[in-house]
Design a protein around this motif. Sequence first.
Motif, PDB file in Angstrom:
ATOM      1  N   GLY A  54       0.804  -1.222   0.000  1.00  0.00           N
ATOM      2  CA  GLY A  54       0.000   0.000   0.000  1.00  0.00           C
ATOM      3  C   GLY A  54       0.834   1.269   0.000  1.00  0.00           C
ATOM      4  N   PRO A  55       0.170   2.423  -0.118  1.00  0.00           N
ATOM      5  CA  PRO A  55       0.871   3.711  -0.187  1.00  0.00           C
ATOM      6  C   PRO A  55       1.595   4.092   1.101  1.00  0.00           C
ATOM      7  CG  PRO A  55      -1.486   4.065  -0.007  1.00  0.00           C
ATOM      8  CD  PRO A  55      -1.281   2.585  -0.175  1.00  0.00           C
ATOM      9  N   GLU A  56       1.292   3.407   2.193  1.00  0.00           N
ATOM     10  CA  GLU A  56       1.981   3.725   3.453  1.00  0.00           C
ATOM     11  C   GLU A  56       3.360   3.079   3.554  1.00  0.00           C
ATOM     12  OE1 GLU A  56      -0.863   0.277   4.492  1.00  0.00           O
ATOM     13  OE2 GLU A  56      -0.816   1.930   3.109  1.00  0.00           O
ATOM     14  N   PHE A  57       3.728   2.282   2.519  1.00  0.00           N
ATOM     15  CA  PHE A  57       5.013   1.590   2.523  1.00  0.00           C
ATOM     16  C   PHE A  57       5.944   2.174   1.464  1.00  0.00           C
ATOM     17  CE2 PHE A  57       1.753  -1.503   3.808  1.00  0.00           C
ATOM     18  CZ  PHE A  57       2.223  -1.824   5.066  1.00  0.00           C
ATOM     19  N   CYS A  72      16.420  -5.829   0.353  1.00  0.00           N
ATOM     20  CA  CYS A  72      15.998  -4.426   0.366  1.00  0.00           C
ATOM     21  C   CYS A  72      15.297  -4.121   1.684  1.00  0.00           C
ATOM     22  CB  CYS A  72      15.090  -4.096  -0.816  1.00  0.00           C
ATOM     23  SG  CYS A  72      13.421  -4.758  -0.719  1.00  0.00           S
ATOM     24  N   VAL A  73      15.256  -2.840   2.014  1.00  0.00           N
ATOM     25  CA  VAL A  73      14.615  -2.392   3.250  1.00  0.00           C
ATOM     26  C   VAL A  73      13.302  -1.712   2.889  1.00  0.00           C
ATOM     27  CG1 VAL A  73      14.816  -0.865   5.249  1.00  0.00           C
ATOM     28  CG2 VAL A  73      16.826  -2.121   4.420  1.00  0.00           C
ATOM     29  N   VAL A  74      12.221  -2.162   3.520  1.00  0.00           N
ATOM     30  CA  VAL A  74      10.909  -1.552   3.339  1.00  0.00           C
ATOM     31  C   VAL A  74      10.606  -0.771   4.614  1.00  0.00           C
ATOM     32  CG1 VAL A  74       8.442  -1.983   2.987  1.00  0.00           C
ATOM     33  CG2 VAL A  74      10.141  -3.420   1.813  1.00  0.00           C
ATOM     34  N   GLN A  75      10.202   0.487   4.430  1.00  0.00           N
ATOM     35  CA  GLN A  75       9.896   1.327   5.585  1.00  0.00           C
ATOM     36  C   GLN A  75       8.566   2.039   5.381  1.00  0.00           C
ATOM     37  OE1 GLN A  75      13.281   3.906   5.818  1.00  0.00           O
ATOM     38  NE2 GLN A  75      12.891   4.863   3.863  1.00  0.00           N
ATOM     39  N   CYS A  76       8.117   2.725   6.392  1.00  0.00           N
ATOM     40  CA  CYS A  76       6.849   3.451   6.328  1.00  0.00           C
ATOM     41  C   CYS A  76       7.070   4.828   5.719  1.00  0.00           C
ATOM     42  CB  CYS A  76       6.249   3.609   7.728  1.00  0.00           C
ATOM     43  SG  CYS A  76       5.933   2.032   8.543  1.00  0.00           S
ATOM     44  N   PHE A  80       3.153   8.115   8.104  1.00  0.00           N
ATOM     45  CA  PHE A  80       3.109   6.860   8.845  1.00  0.00           C
ATOM     46  C   PHE A  80       4.448   6.617   9.512  1.00  0.00           C
ATOM     47  CE2 PHE A  80      -0.028   6.534   5.505  1.00  0.00           C
ATOM     48  CZ  PHE A  80      -1.128   6.034   6.177  1.00  0.00           C
ATOM     49  N   SER A  81       4.439   5.797  10.564  1.00  0.00           N
ATOM     50  CA  SER A  81       5.692   5.445  11.227  1.00  0.00           C
ATOM     51  C   SER A  81       5.643   3.976  11.621  1.00  0.00           C
ATOM     52  CB  SER A  81       5.928   6.327  12.454  1.00  0.00           C
ATOM     53  OG  SER A  81       4.920   6.090  13.425  1.00  0.00           O
ATOM     54  N   GLY A  82       6.823   3.393  11.743  1.00  0.00           N
ATOM     55  CA  GLY A  82       6.950   1.986  12.114  1.00  0.00           C
ATOM     56  C   GLY A  82       8.398   1.562  11.938  1.00  0.00           C
ATOM     57  N   THR A  83       8.698   0.353  12.348  1.00  0.00           N
ATOM     58  CA  THR A  83      10.062  -0.171  12.254  1.00  0.00           C
ATOM     59  C   THR A  83      10.293  -0.741  10.860  1.00  0.00           C
ATOM     60  OG1 THR A  83       9.975  -0.717  14.588  1.00  0.00           O
ATOM     61  CG2 THR A  83      11.696  -1.797  13.299  1.00  0.00           C
ATOM     62  N   SER A  84      11.411  -0.395  10.232  1.00  0.00           N
ATOM     63  CA  SER A  84      11.757  -0.904   8.905  1.00  0.00           C
ATOM     64  C   SER A  84      12.000  -2.407   8.963  1.00  0.00           C
ATOM     65  CB  SER A  84      13.028  -0.215   8.393  1.00  0.00           C
ATOM     66  OG  SER A  84      12.813   1.171   8.291  1.00  0.00           O
ATOM     67  N   VAL A  85      11.722  -3.101   7.845  1.00  0.00           N
ATOM     68  CA  VAL A  85      11.944  -4.544   7.763  1.00  0.00           C
ATOM     69  C   VAL A  85      12.729  -4.865   6.493  1.00  0.00           C
ATOM     70  CG1 VAL A  85       9.879  -5.153   9.076  1.00  0.00           C
ATOM     71  CG2 VAL A  85       9.734  -4.952   6.604  1.00  0.00           C
ATOM     72  N   THR A  99       7.498  -9.712   5.250  1.00  0.00           N
ATOM     73  CA  THR A  99       6.227  -9.216   5.774  1.00  0.00           C
ATOM     74  C   THR A  99       6.441  -7.899   6.499  1.00  0.00           C
ATOM     75  OG1 THR A  99       6.495 -10.456   7.837  1.00  0.00           O
ATOM     76  CG2 THR A  99       5.195 -11.510   6.111  1.00  0.00           C
ATOM     77  N   GLY A 100       5.398  -7.110   6.470  1.00  0.00           N
ATOM     78  CA  GLY A 100       5.446  -5.836   7.198  1.00  0.00           C
ATOM     79  C   GLY A 100       6.078  -4.754   6.371  1.00  0.00           C
ATOM     80  N   PRO A 101       6.432  -3.685   6.993  1.00  0.00           N
ATOM     81  CA  PRO A 101       6.339  -3.362   8.415  1.00  0.00           C
ATOM     82  C   PRO A 101       4.897  -3.012   8.820  1.00  0.00           C
ATOM     83  CG  PRO A 101       7.127  -1.457   7.216  1.00  0.00           C
ATOM     84  CD  PRO A 101       6.986  -2.570   6.221  1.00  0.00           C
ATOM     85  N   VAL A 102       4.696  -2.843  10.111  1.00  0.00           N
ATOM     86  CA  VAL A 102       3.412  -2.359  10.613  1.00  0.00           C
ATOM     87  C   VAL A 102       3.530  -0.842  10.698  1.00  0.00           C
ATOM     88  CG1 VAL A 102       1.813  -2.365  12.546  1.00  0.00           C
ATOM     89  CG2 VAL A 102       2.986  -4.481  11.892  1.00  0.00           C
ATOM     90  N   CYS A 103       2.728  -0.165   9.886  1.00  0.00           N
ATOM     91  CA  CYS A 103       2.794   1.301   9.829  1.00  0.00           C
ATOM     92  C   CYS A 103       1.544   1.898  10.467  1.00  0.00           C
ATOM     93  CB  CYS A 103       2.896   1.768   8.380  1.00  0.00           C
ATOM     94  SG  CYS A 103       4.393   1.190   7.535  1.00  0.00           S
ATOM     95  N   THR A 104       1.760   2.845  11.341  1.00  0.00           N
ATOM     96  CA  THR A 104       0.636   3.538  11.975  1.00  0.00           C
ATOM     97  C   THR A 104       0.719   5.012  11.618  1.00  0.00           C
ATOM     98  OG1 THR A 104       1.919   3.852  13.997  1.00  0.00           O
ATOM     99  CG2 THR A 104       0.483   1.919  13.910  1.00  0.00           C
ATOM    100  N   THR A 105      -0.422   5.643  11.567  1.00  0.00           N
ATOM    101  CA  THR A 105      -0.443   7.053  11.197  1.00  0.00           C
ATOM    102  C   THR A 105       0.096   7.914  12.330  1.00  0.00           C
ATOM    103  OG1 THR A 105      -1.784   8.857  10.346  1.00  0.00           O
ATOM    104  CG2 THR A 105      -2.832   7.419  11.943  1.00  0.00           C
ATOM    105  N   THR A 106       0.787   8.958  11.941  1.00  0.00           N
ATOM    106  CA  THR A 106       1.334   9.885  12.938  1.00  0.00           C
ATOM    107  C   THR A 106       0.656  11.245  12.827  1.00  0.00           C
ATOM    108  OG1 THR A 106       3.087  10.536  11.418  1.00  0.00           O
ATOM    109  CG2 THR A 106       3.587   8.778  12.990  1.00  0.00           C
TER     110      THR A 106
END
Length: 150
Positions: A54-57, A72-76, A80-85, A99-106
């Motif tokens: 999705g657009p949050e990644f 590769c590193v996927v981040q928010c 959005f914020s969350g820990t990169s995976v 899988t992931g990351p889990v992104c939450t809105t800031t």
Amino acid sequence: TASTSTSTTLTTSTSSVTSITTTCTTMTITSMTTTTTTSTTTPEPGSCLPPTLGPEFDVGDCYGKFPPGAVCVVQCTPPFSGTSVTYTCDSEGEGYEGTGPVCTTTTTASTTTTTTSPEQSLCTAGLPLGEAGVNASGCLGRLGGETCFA
């Protein structure tokens, strides 16, 4: 016999007073514009296909890498914020796995209310100016909410 004469004079006068209340209101309007930009990148032939998320990644780090062993590193993406995976790619056909990351809105919602008291504004509308037979000079320079007599 004496004669007496009496004379009576009757005077009638009419006057009228018109009371006019002036009321002024001020309004503040705030406008906000949000712009969203979307870009598309075509992968290089033979490279690992970036994950479809999705657009949050942010998967920008996953372009231009070749198997086997591509990482590769996927981040928010903001806001959005969350820990990169880390995602890995061992073959072009399978693409990246992870899988992931889990992104939450800031973003936070905020409301700003501006109230302008009518007493703070010089009244410029609603005055009986230019009306025939009305002297509105006592209404000039009044503040909103004040009463004047014309």
